[in-house]
Design a protein around this motif. Structure first.
Motif, short mmCIF file in Angstrom:
data_model
loop_
_atom_site.label_atom_id
_atom_site.label_comp_id
_atom_site.label_asym_id
_atom_site.label_seq_id
_atom_site.Cartn_x
_atom_site.Cartn_y
_atom_site.Cartn_z
N ARG A 118 7.64 -12.58 -6.41
CA ARG A 118 7.49 -11.91 -7.71
C ARG A 118 8.04 -10.49 -7.65
O ARG A 118 8.59 -9.99 -8.63
N GLY A 119 7.87 -9.82 -6.53
CA GLY A 119 8.32 -8.44 -6.40
C GLY A 119 9.82 -8.27 -6.35
O GLY A 119 10.33 -7.17 -6.55
N GLN A 120 10.56 -9.33 -6.02
CA GLN A 120 12.02 -9.31 -6.01
C GLN A 120 12.57 -8.11 -5.23
O GLN A 120 13.39 -7.35 -5.73
N ARG A 121 12.14 -8.01 -4.00
CA ARG A 121 12.62 -6.93 -3.12
C ARG A 121 12.31 -7.30 -1.69
O ARG A 121 11.59 -8.26 -1.40
N LEU A 122 12.87 -6.53 -0.78
CA LEU A 122 12.57 -6.68 0.64
C LEU A 122 11.72 -5.49 1.07
O LEU A 122 12.12 -4.34 0.93
N TRP A 123 10.52 -5.78 1.57
CA TRP A 123 9.64 -4.71 2.05
C TRP A 123 9.83 -4.52 3.54
O TRP A 123 9.93 -5.48 4.30
N ALA A 124 9.88 -3.25 3.96
CA ALA A 124 9.94 -2.88 5.36
C ALA A 124 8.70 -2.05 5.68
O ALA A 124 8.44 -1.04 5.01
N VAL A 125 7.94 -2.47 6.69
CA VAL A 125 6.69 -1.79 7.06
C VAL A 125 6.78 -1.35 8.51
O VAL A 125 6.91 -2.19 9.40
N PRO A 126 6.71 -0.04 8.78
CA PRO A 126 6.75 0.42 10.18
C PRO A 126 5.44 0.10 10.89
O PRO A 126 4.35 0.29 10.33
N LEU A 127 5.54 -0.40 12.10
CA LEU A 127 4.37 -0.73 12.90
C LEU A 127 4.28 0.22 14.09
O LEU A 127 5.30 0.58 14.69
N SER A 128 3.07 0.60 14.44
CA SER A 128 2.82 1.43 15.61
C SER A 128 1.55 0.93 16.27
O SER A 128 0.45 1.22 15.79
N GLY A 129 1.71 0.14 17.33
CA GLY A 129 0.55 -0.46 17.94
C GLY A 129 -0.13 -1.40 16.97
O GLY A 129 0.50 -2.30 16.40
N GLU A 130 -1.42 -1.17 16.72
CA GLU A 130 -2.18 -2.02 15.81
C GLU A 130 -2.25 -1.46 14.40
O GLU A 130 -3.02 -1.96 13.57
N THR A 131 -1.47 -0.44 14.10
CA THR A 131 -1.49 0.15 12.77
C THR A 131 -0.15 -0.09 12.07
O THR A 131 0.88 -0.32 12.70
N ALA A 132 -0.20 -0.04 10.75
CA ALA A 132 0.98 -0.20 9.91
C ALA A 132 1.14 1.03 9.04
O ALA A 132 0.15 1.56 8.52
N GLY A 133 2.36 1.49 8.88
CA GLY A 133 2.64 2.68 8.09
C GLY A 133 2.99 2.35 6.66
O GLY A 133 2.74 1.25 6.15
N THR A 134 3.61 3.31 6.00
CA THR A 134 3.92 3.22 4.58
C THR A 134 5.03 2.20 4.30
O THR A 134 6.12 2.31 4.86
N PRO A 135 4.79 1.23 3.44
CA PRO A 135 5.84 0.26 3.11
C PRO A 135 7.00 0.92 2.36
O PRO A 135 6.81 1.85 1.57
N VAL A 136 8.19 0.42 2.61
CA VAL A 136 9.41 0.89 1.96
C VAL A 136 10.10 -0.29 1.31
O VAL A 136 10.22 -1.36 1.92
N ALA A 137 10.54 -0.14 0.06
CA ALA A 137 11.18 -1.22 -0.67
C ALA A 137 12.70 -1.08 -0.64
O ALA A 137 13.24 0.00 -0.85
N PHE A 138 13.39 -2.19 -0.38
CA PHE A 138 14.84 -2.26 -0.42
C PHE A 138 15.27 -3.30 -1.45
O PHE A 138 14.62 -4.32 -1.63
N PHE A 139 16.41 -3.05 -2.09
CA PHE A 139 17.07 -4.03 -2.97
C PHE A 139 16.20 -4.46 -4.15
O PHE A 139 16.27 -5.61 -4.59
N THR A 140 15.39 -3.56 -4.67
CA THR A 140 14.50 -3.93 -5.76
C THR A 140 15.30 -4.44 -6.97
O THR A 140 16.17 -3.75 -7.48
N ALA A 141 14.99 -5.66 -7.39
CA ALA A 141 15.62 -6.32 -8.54
C ALA A 141 17.12 -6.54 -8.37
O ALA A 141 17.81 -6.88 -9.33
N GLU A 142 17.65 -6.39 -7.15
CA GLU A 142 19.08 -6.60 -6.93
C GLU A 142 19.41 -8.09 -6.80
O GLU A 142 20.43 -8.55 -7.31
N TYR A 143 18.55 -8.83 -6.10
CA TYR A 143 18.91 -10.21 -5.74
C TYR A 143 17.86 -11.23 -6.14
O TYR A 143 17.91 -12.38 -5.71
N GLY A 144 16.91 -10.86 -6.99
CA GLY A 144 15.88 -11.80 -7.41
C GLY A 144 14.84 -12.03 -6.34
O GLY A 144 14.59 -11.19 -5.48
N ARG A 145 14.22 -13.20 -6.41
CA ARG A 145 13.15 -13.56 -5.49
C ARG A 145 13.70 -13.78 -4.08
O ARG A 145 14.72 -14.44 -3.90
N LEU A 146 12.98 -13.26 -3.09
CA LEU A 146 13.40 -13.38 -1.69
C LEU A 146 12.34 -14.17 -0.94
O LEU A 146 11.18 -13.77 -0.87
#
Length: 397
Positions: free
Chosen positions: A339-367
């Motif tokens: 539904r979000g039609q983007r690629l999310w990138a989430v940085p990981l550090s050990g057992e924690t996850a950082g701030t999600p970053v969105a790529f290609f929002t609405a560029e290519y439809g559902r992924l």
């Protein structure tokens, strides 16, 4: 790591919001940079199950906020370079895996076909027998045996007339170099099916066992029942038996309290992460603990309620995510949003996850799926474009 429920008004007021800038693909440079989607803060609790948590096509295409643990110091990639777009006439591709010779094998959900992509061309390998597609069911996840060079087994998760099941089939090349498909050997069956929430992701872990993400199949009593197969992550031997060391004895269940798991991936230290559909709120990225209870349907997200494990990342709006396939490369978790039609990138550090970053929002439809190729590139499958295609990306840290 506990959870509590909240009213929609409380949910809204507690939500930490910061807009993520939509990234566009510059034709001349064929590259895209991402922007943080939110400050990393505690996540918000969930609500009731509605249409928003299914795989339905639609939803808004704007970037949004995923909340995460702010203690992570890992960095997201500066860009994702588009190396190639493979327009090879795919129809509803669901999973992509790679053989030792570098060839990609893709499942098509509704056609029930397996296709090989090699040297930029797609060839039909064959139709998987016994698949009965319908709704979100059909030919779903694929996994390549860790011993493929000697045993030639390709595993497939699919919907039959009575259940979801896992079969393995031999793949071999004929004298002309074409892949041929052997008869299916069903190694595990009885996973409940429905028009939605069928799960379907399978992957072999670093320990050599097969991990299986299942859905609750609209049976809300199943996820909290460790004797049931719905709403679980299962851990199996290659022959389909409960793997030794499973947390509930001679039982395939590895973790429970899931709604609809469609992404499985391991980080460099062997930790298992999973992406999961929420209902109308609270899509999740979870760090999986053997025997862990992730809350569904009692709670969602990360509200810190005793007895349940919090998600490491929560997307409060399913219109921004609905995450399916998951891959981890160089400490960054990538998940395709339907539904979000983007690629999310989430940085990981050990057992924690950082701030999600969105790529290609609405560029290519559902992924739908993301997978690391042997050359280190990231393959991303589009979904419902008719025909669909593959994006071949190069992560640049």
């Amino acid at each position: 790591m506990n959870r509590t429920t909240a009213t929609p008004a409380q949910h809204f007021s507690r939500r930490v919001r910061a807009l993520a800038l939509a990234c566009s693909l510059m034709p001349a440079l064929a590259a895209c940079t991402g922007s943080p989607s939110s400050p990393g803060t505690a996540a918000t609790p969930g609500g009731t199950e509605q249409q928003g948590g299914t795989e339905q096509q639609g939803g808004t295409a704007s970037t949004g906020s995923g909340t995460a643990d702010s203690s992570s110091s890992a960095a997201t990639p500066a860009s994702l370079q588009l190396k190639e777009r493979l327009d090879v006439g795919l129809q509803l591709p669901w999973s992509v895996v790679f053989l030792p010779d570098g060839a990609a094998v893709i499942s098509e959900r509704d056609s029930t076909l397996l296709k090989e992509i090699h040297d930029g061309r797609a060839t039909t390998i064959g139709e998987v027998p016994g698949v009965e597609p319908g709704g979100e069911g059909g030919l779903l996840g694929l996994a390549v045996s860790p011993e493929f060079a000697s045993d030639r087994w390709l595993y497939a998760y699919f919907t039959s007339g009575t259940d979801n099941r896992i079969a393995r089939m031999k793949l071999a090349r004929d004298a002309g170099g074409r892949l041929t498909l052997g008869e299916p050997d069903v190694v595990f069956s009885g996973i409940p099916k429905a028009s939605t929430h069928n799960g379907g992701r399978i992957r072999f872990g670093p320990d050599g066992f097969l991990y299986v993400g299942t859905g609750d199949s609209q049976r809300r009593e199943q996820p909290q029942d460790t004797r049931a197969l719905g709403g679980k992550i299962l851990r199996l031997t290659p022959e389909g038996r409960p793997a030794p060391g499973n947390p509930f004895g001679d039982n395939p269940v590895y973790s429970y309290g899931h709604r609809n798991v469609q992404g499985l991936a391991w980080d460099a230290d062997g930790r298992l992460w999973a992406s999961e559909f929420g209902p109308d709120v609270d899509d999740e990225l979870n760090l999986i603990t053997p025997g862990g209870n992730y809350g569904w349907p009692t709670v969602t997200g990360a509200p810190a309620r005793s007895g349940f494990l919090d998600a490491k990342v929560v997307w409060p709006s399913t219109a921004e995510a609905s995450p399916s396939g998951l891959e981890i490369i160089d400490g960054v978790a990538y998940t395709g949003a339907l539904r979000g039609q983007r690629l999310w990138a989430v940085p990981l550090s050990g057992e924690t996850a950082g701030t999600p970053v969105a790529f290609f929002t609405a560029e290519y439809g559902r992924l739908r799926d993301v997978a690391k190729a042997p050359d280190g590139s990231l393959w991303v499958l589009s979904n419902n474009r008719n025909p669909d295609f593959v994006l071949v990306l190069e992560p640049r840290p």
